[in-house]
Design an enzyme around this catalytic site. Structure first.
Site, PDB file in Angstrom:
ATOM      1  N   SER A 126       0.835  -1.204   0.000  1.00 37.02           N
ATOM      2  CA  SER A 126       0.000   0.000   0.000  1.00 37.02           C
ATOM      3  C   SER A 126       0.874   1.260   0.000  1.00 37.02           C
ATOM      4  O   SER A 126       1.599   1.513  -0.970  1.00 37.02           O
ATOM      5  CB  SER A 126      -0.964  -0.037   1.190  1.00 37.02           C
ATOM      6  OG  SER A 126      -1.902   1.002   1.133  1.00 37.02           O
ATOM      7  N   HIS A 169      -8.681   1.137   0.181  1.00 35.29           N
ATOM      8  CA  HIS A 169      -8.664   0.147  -0.900  1.00 35.29           C
ATOM      9  C   HIS A 169     -10.065  -0.374  -1.201  1.00 35.29           C
ATOM     10  O   HIS A 169     -10.290  -1.572  -1.353  1.00 35.29           O
ATOM     11  CB  HIS A 169      -7.694  -0.999  -0.569  1.00 35.29           C
ATOM     12  CG  HIS A 169      -6.295  -0.522  -0.357  1.00 35.29           C
ATOM     13  ND1 HIS A 169      -5.527  -0.003  -1.371  1.00 35.29           N
ATOM     14  CD2 HIS A 169      -5.534  -0.431   0.769  1.00 35.29           C
ATOM     15  CE1 HIS A 169      -4.353   0.369  -0.885  1.00 35.29           C
ATOM     16  NE2 HIS A 169      -4.343   0.132   0.411  1.00 35.29           N
TER      17      HIS A 169
END
Length: 311
Positions: free
Chosen positions: A94, A203
Site C-alpha cells: 500500500s 482500498h
C-alpha cells in the site's frame, strides 16, 4: 549468499508508533527528515520523536512517518554499502509502494514525499466524507471470504476485499455496519475477525474521491524512464519504467492490495532468494514467512539490525 538476487520490501500504514524515529536519530540518514519536512510542510523530526501514537493514527501523519522511516532505513543500508547482492526488484505494501519507488530510483525523495503527503490528505478527506473501517479475517481461504463479502454486499451492506496479505489473512473494507456483519458471519467460514484501528475504508470504492485527487498529483509528477523493477500492488506485475504509475497509483486506492501474489512474483519470476524489509516493525516479514517459508527474510527496523546484512 550475498550474490543471490535480493528483493526490497517496505511496510504500509499501521506500523507507526510514538518514538519510531528514535533509533535512527544519530545516523547520517536522519537528514532525510529535513528533506521530507521541506517537501511536505510537516515537522518530521517532531512526528518521529515525540508525537503520541494516538495522534499518529491520523492518516496523513501516519503515512508520512512510515514512509520516512522506511526510506531512512534503506538509505542507511546503501550508505554503509550493505546491499552487496544484486537488487532484483522492490515492492511496498500500500503506502509502502512509494518507498519502493524511491528505493528503485523511479522517484526522487522530495517528489515521493510530496506524493505521500497528497495521498494522505486525500485519503483522510475521503474518509471524512464517508465513514468506513476495516477488519482482518484470519484462518479463512480467499475464495470463501470473497463469497461471504459478496453475500453481505448483495444484502445491501457495502463491503469489499481490500488486502490479500497471505494465506489465511484477508482484509475487508467497508461501512462500519458491513464490517460488523462480516464479523458476525466470520465463524460460518471458520474465520475470526480482528478490527483494524484505521480512519477509513481504504482500498475500496469509498476512496474514489481520494483517487481522483491523487491522480492529478501523480500526473504532474515525472517518473524515471528506467528504474529497478517495482512490483505493483494492483496486479502483482513488475514495472521498470514501462508502467503508467499515475494509473497504477490511482487504481491502488480503490483496488485490493495483491500482496500474496506480489511476494510470489518477487520470489518466482524475479528470482529473489532473499527479501529485506526496511521500516518500522516486522509486519511484512511475518507475512512473507507464511507465503514463502523457504525464502530468507530479514527485517531492518533499527541501525543495529543492519548487521544482518553484513557480508
Amino acid at each position: 549468499m550475498n550474490s543471490w538476487p535480493v528483493g526490497l520490501v517496505f511496510p504500509g500504514q499501521g506500523t507507526q508508533r510514538q518514538g519510531m524515529g528514535e533509533p535512527w536519530r544519530d545516523t547520517p540518514s536522519w537528514d532525510i527528515t529535513e528533506e521530507v519536512s521541506l517537501a511536505t510542510g510537516e515537522d518530521l523530526a517532531e512526528l518521529l520523536l515525540h508525537t503520541p501514537s494516538e495522534e499518529l493514527r491520523r492518516t496523513d501523519l501516519a503515512q508520512l512517518t512510515v514512509f520516512t522511516v522506511a526510506v531512512m532505513a534503506h538509505a542507511e543500508a546503501v550508505r554503509r554499502g550493505l546491499l552487496t547482492g544484486p537488487v532484483a526488484a522492490c515492492a511496498g505494501h500500500s503506502l509502502g509502494e512509494y518507498a519502493a519507488l524511491t528505493a528503485a530510483g523511479a522517484l526522487p525523495l522530495a517528489d515521493a514525499a510530496t506524493l505521500v503527503a497528497a495521498r494522505g490528505r486525500a485519503m483522510q478527506a475521503a474518509a471524512q466524507q464517508r465513514e468506513g473501517t476495516m477488519g482482518v479475517l484470519v484462518r479463512a481461504p480467499l475464495a470463501e471470504v470473497e463469497q461471504l463479502v459478496g453475500r453481505v454486499r448483495e444484502a445491501g451492506a457495502p463491503v469489499w476485499v481490500a488486502n490479500v496479505n497471505g494465506p489465511g489473512q484477508i482484509v475487508v473494507s467497508g461501512s462500519p455496519e458491513a464490517i460488523e456483519h462480516i464479523s458476525e458471519e466470520a465463524s460460518s467460514i471458520g474465520a475470526r475477525m480482528i478490527r483494524l484501528q484505521v480512519g477509513g475504508a481504504f482500498h475500496s470504492p469509498y476512496m474514489e474521491p481520494a483517487a481522483e485527487a491523487l491522480r492529478i498529483a501523480l500526473k504532474n509528477t515525472s517518473f524515471a524512464p528506467r528504474h529497478t523493477p517495482v512490483v505493483a500492488n494492483v496486479d502483482a506485475e513488475p514495472y521498470s519504467g514501462d508502467g503508467d504509475w499515475a494509473e497504477l497509483g490511482t487504481r491502488q486506492l480503490t483496488s485490493p492490495v495483491q500482496w500474496e501474489r506480489s511476494v510470489h512474483t518477487l520470489t518466482g519470476p524475479l528470482g529473489c532468494r532473499r527479501l529485506v524489509e526496511f521500516g518500522h516493525g516486522r509486519t511484512l516479514a511475518g507475512l512473507i514467512r507464511r507465503i514463502v517459508p523457504e525464502t530468507e527474510v530479514v527485517s531492518v527496523d533499527s541501525p543495529d539490525a543492519l548487521d544482518q546484512l553484513q557480508p
